[in-house]
Design an enzyme around this catalytic site. Sequence first.
Site, PDB file in Angstrom:
ATOM      1  N   LYS A 115       0.833  -1.211   0.000  1.00 27.35           N
ATOM      2  CA  LYS A 115       0.000   0.000   0.000  1.00 27.35           C
ATOM      3  C   LYS A 115       0.863   1.254   0.000  1.00 27.35           C
ATOM      4  O   LYS A 115       0.490   2.265  -0.603  1.00 27.35           O
ATOM      5  CB  LYS A 115      -0.960  -0.004   1.191  1.00 27.35           C
ATOM      6  CG  LYS A 115      -1.964  -1.134   1.102  1.00 27.35           C
ATOM      7  CD  LYS A 115      -3.392  -0.706   1.327  1.00 27.35           C
ATOM      8  CE  LYS A 115      -4.304  -1.811   0.815  1.00 27.35           C
ATOM      9  NZ  LYS A 115      -5.636  -1.784   1.269  1.00 27.35           N
ATOM     10  N   LYS A 197      -3.432 -10.873  -7.003  1.00 27.03           N
ATOM     11  CA  LYS A 197      -4.760 -11.230  -6.486  1.00 27.03           C
ATOM     12  C   LYS A 197      -5.826 -10.286  -7.048  1.00 27.03           C
ATOM     13  O   LYS A 197      -5.520  -9.145  -7.394  1.00 27.03           O
ATOM     14  CB  LYS A 197      -4.777 -11.246  -4.954  1.00 27.03           C
ATOM     15  CG  LYS A 197      -4.922  -9.909  -4.282  1.00 27.03           C
ATOM     16  CD  LYS A 197      -5.332 -10.071  -2.807  1.00 27.03           C
ATOM     17  CE  LYS A 197      -5.578  -8.677  -2.232  1.00 27.03           C
ATOM     18  NZ  LYS A 197      -6.300  -8.642  -0.990  1.00 27.03           N
ATOM     19  N   LYS A 200     -10.167  -5.054  -5.262  1.00 26.28           N
ATOM     20  CA  LYS A 200     -11.148  -4.026  -5.617  1.00 26.28           C
ATOM     21  C   LYS A 200     -10.485  -2.723  -6.009  1.00 26.28           C
ATOM     22  O   LYS A 200     -11.102  -1.869  -6.619  1.00 26.28           O
ATOM     23  CB  LYS A 200     -12.195  -3.831  -4.530  1.00 26.28           C
ATOM     24  CG  LYS A 200     -11.725  -3.684  -3.114  1.00 26.28           C
ATOM     25  CD  LYS A 200     -12.955  -3.486  -2.222  1.00 26.28           C
ATOM     26  CE  LYS A 200     -12.911  -4.200  -0.901  1.00 26.28           C
ATOM     27  NZ  LYS A 200     -11.924  -3.704   0.040  1.00 26.28           N
TER      28      LYS A 200
HETATM   29  P1  ATP Z   1      -7.962  -3.561  -1.538  1.00 23.74           P
HETATM   30  O1  ATP Z   1      -7.793  -3.838  -2.980  1.00 23.74           O
HETATM   31  O2  ATP Z   1      -8.661  -2.263  -1.260  1.00 23.74           O
HETATM   32  O3  ATP Z   1      -6.742  -3.779  -0.729  1.00 23.74           O
HETATM   33  P2  ATP Z   1      -9.164  -6.122  -1.219  1.00 23.74           P
HETATM   34  O4  ATP Z   1     -10.001  -6.408  -2.415  1.00 23.74           O
HETATM   35  O5  ATP Z   1      -7.858  -6.796  -1.130  1.00 23.74           O
HETATM   36  O6  ATP Z   1      -9.021  -4.584  -1.011  1.00 23.74           O
HETATM   37  P3  ATP Z   1     -10.018  -6.300   1.570  1.00 23.74           P
HETATM   38  O7  ATP Z   1     -11.018  -5.322   2.037  1.00 23.74           O
HETATM   39  O8  ATP Z   1      -8.612  -6.071   1.952  1.00 23.74           O
HETATM   40  O9  ATP Z   1     -10.096  -6.494  -0.011  1.00 23.74           O
HETATM   41  O10 ATP Z   1     -10.440  -7.744   1.997  1.00 23.74           O
HETATM   42  C1  ATP Z   1     -11.675  -8.162   2.525  1.00 23.74           C
HETATM   43  C2  ATP Z   1     -11.647  -9.666   2.692  1.00 23.74           C
HETATM   44  O11 ATP Z   1     -11.647 -10.296   1.413  1.00 23.74           O
HETATM   45  C3  ATP Z   1     -10.413 -10.216   3.414  1.00 23.74           C
HETATM   46  O12 ATP Z   1     -10.788 -11.270   4.293  1.00 23.74           O
HETATM   47  C4  ATP Z   1      -9.549 -10.720   2.322  1.00 23.74           C
HETATM   48  O13 ATP Z   1      -8.706 -11.754   2.743  1.00 23.74           O
HETATM   49  C5  ATP Z   1     -10.562 -11.207   1.305  1.00 23.74           C
HETATM   50  N1  ATP Z   1     -10.055 -11.110  -0.042  1.00 23.74           N
HETATM   51  C6  ATP Z   1      -9.715  -9.974  -0.698  1.00 23.74           C
HETATM   52  N2  ATP Z   1      -9.302 -10.250  -1.943  1.00 23.74           N
HETATM   53  C7  ATP Z   1      -9.374 -11.585  -2.079  1.00 23.74           C
HETATM   54  C8  ATP Z   1      -9.090 -12.485  -3.142  1.00 23.74           C
HETATM   55  N3  ATP Z   1      -8.645 -12.051  -4.309  1.00 23.74           N
HETATM   56  N4  ATP Z   1      -9.297 -13.801  -2.954  1.00 23.74           N
HETATM   57  C9  ATP Z   1      -9.764 -14.252  -1.784  1.00 23.74           C
HETATM   58  N5  ATP Z   1     -10.048 -13.469  -0.745  1.00 23.74           N
HETATM   59  C10 ATP Z   1      -9.865 -12.152  -0.868  1.00 23.74           C
END
Ligand code: ATP
Length: 334
Positions: A115, A197, A200
Amino acid sequence: MIDGKKVLFSGMQATGNLTLGNYLGALKNWVNLSDEYECFYSVVDLHSITVRQDPSELRQRARKLLALYIAAGLDPKKNCIYYQSHVSGHAELAWILNCFTYMGELNRMTQFKDKAAKHADNINAGLFTYPVLMAADILLYQADVVPVGKDQLQHLEITRDIAQRFNAIYGEVFTVPEPFVGKAGAKIMSLQDPAKKMSKSDENANASIYLMDDPDTVIRKFKRAVTDSEAQVKYCEEQPGIRNLIDIYCSCTDKTPEETEKEFDGKGYGEFKLAVGEAVVSVLKPLQERFEDLVKDKAYIDGIIKENADKANYYATKTLRKVQKKVGFPERVR
Ligand code: ATP
Ligand code: LTN
């Protein structure tokens, strides 16, 4: 333990639009746990402001996320669904735990490094101590288990270290939590780059399936998904794009990778991608319909917000008072 049940805590940030990764890796696994556990699911808005947010957008997104928790199948009577910012104990405990966390430990956090690289113009102290706030979230409710995606395991590890360190000094104050990672869908990868991964905050909208994407968009994104030239639906390391699609397919259909390989033996990627897209649409459609109905019912959502914040506050305050006493803060005069 609350009423003889183990406690479960998890949370999600209201930043950006939720993706299929968030759903399959986290939200989906949260449903049906409330018989076994006393569940707390927070919309972690304090975490969200570690990255600059537009205030009214954040407020809207947070409310939508809360509604989405319910639309995904979490019964708000059986699961405590609330905004982190409505329970001041999170920030208060985070401050105390900051004093029991080392700079060196936080320096090792890969999410911080990622980040910080992404937001080089705003590497604030909150971004650095983000894992301490997360530890506070979990420890505040004396959670036994924390369902998360694989990417959060490092944060769970530091939470356990902080809890153990605190307990070693003051006695058994905190329950040391265990992570809980679902089998399929633990790490859904980007459709455009299977080494990354699905996230969002990805700038490329084709890389992620958003939970509110309509069926045509979903199918189109899967058609465009990056794969390889092996021309075989095989679950292996050498074919990360196909492996990711198999993971998504299995997670949506409850099939195994072996069954999927057999089902698409000798078939082309076009057919397979379409099947994955359709499987995803059939999961998203009912979710979207429930969501649309829910957001219309303002009074219902407001009631849940109030009721659950009171409940969360009750348990949070219990732990917080105990911790404040342990570290030597004066007792409150009643
Ligand atoms: P950002 O892109 O803003 O960092 P993010 O999409 O990674 O966000 P988070 O809000 O950090 O999402 O995660 C919310 C939940 O979703 C967490 O438990 C995280 O482990 C899970 N998660 C996020 N992305 C994935 C993914 N690609 N596959 C499986 N689980 C995920
Ligand atoms: N850091 C998590 C969100 C989060 C969380 C938590 C998850 C904040 N507090 C407590 C589980 C338990 C994320 O970025 N996904």
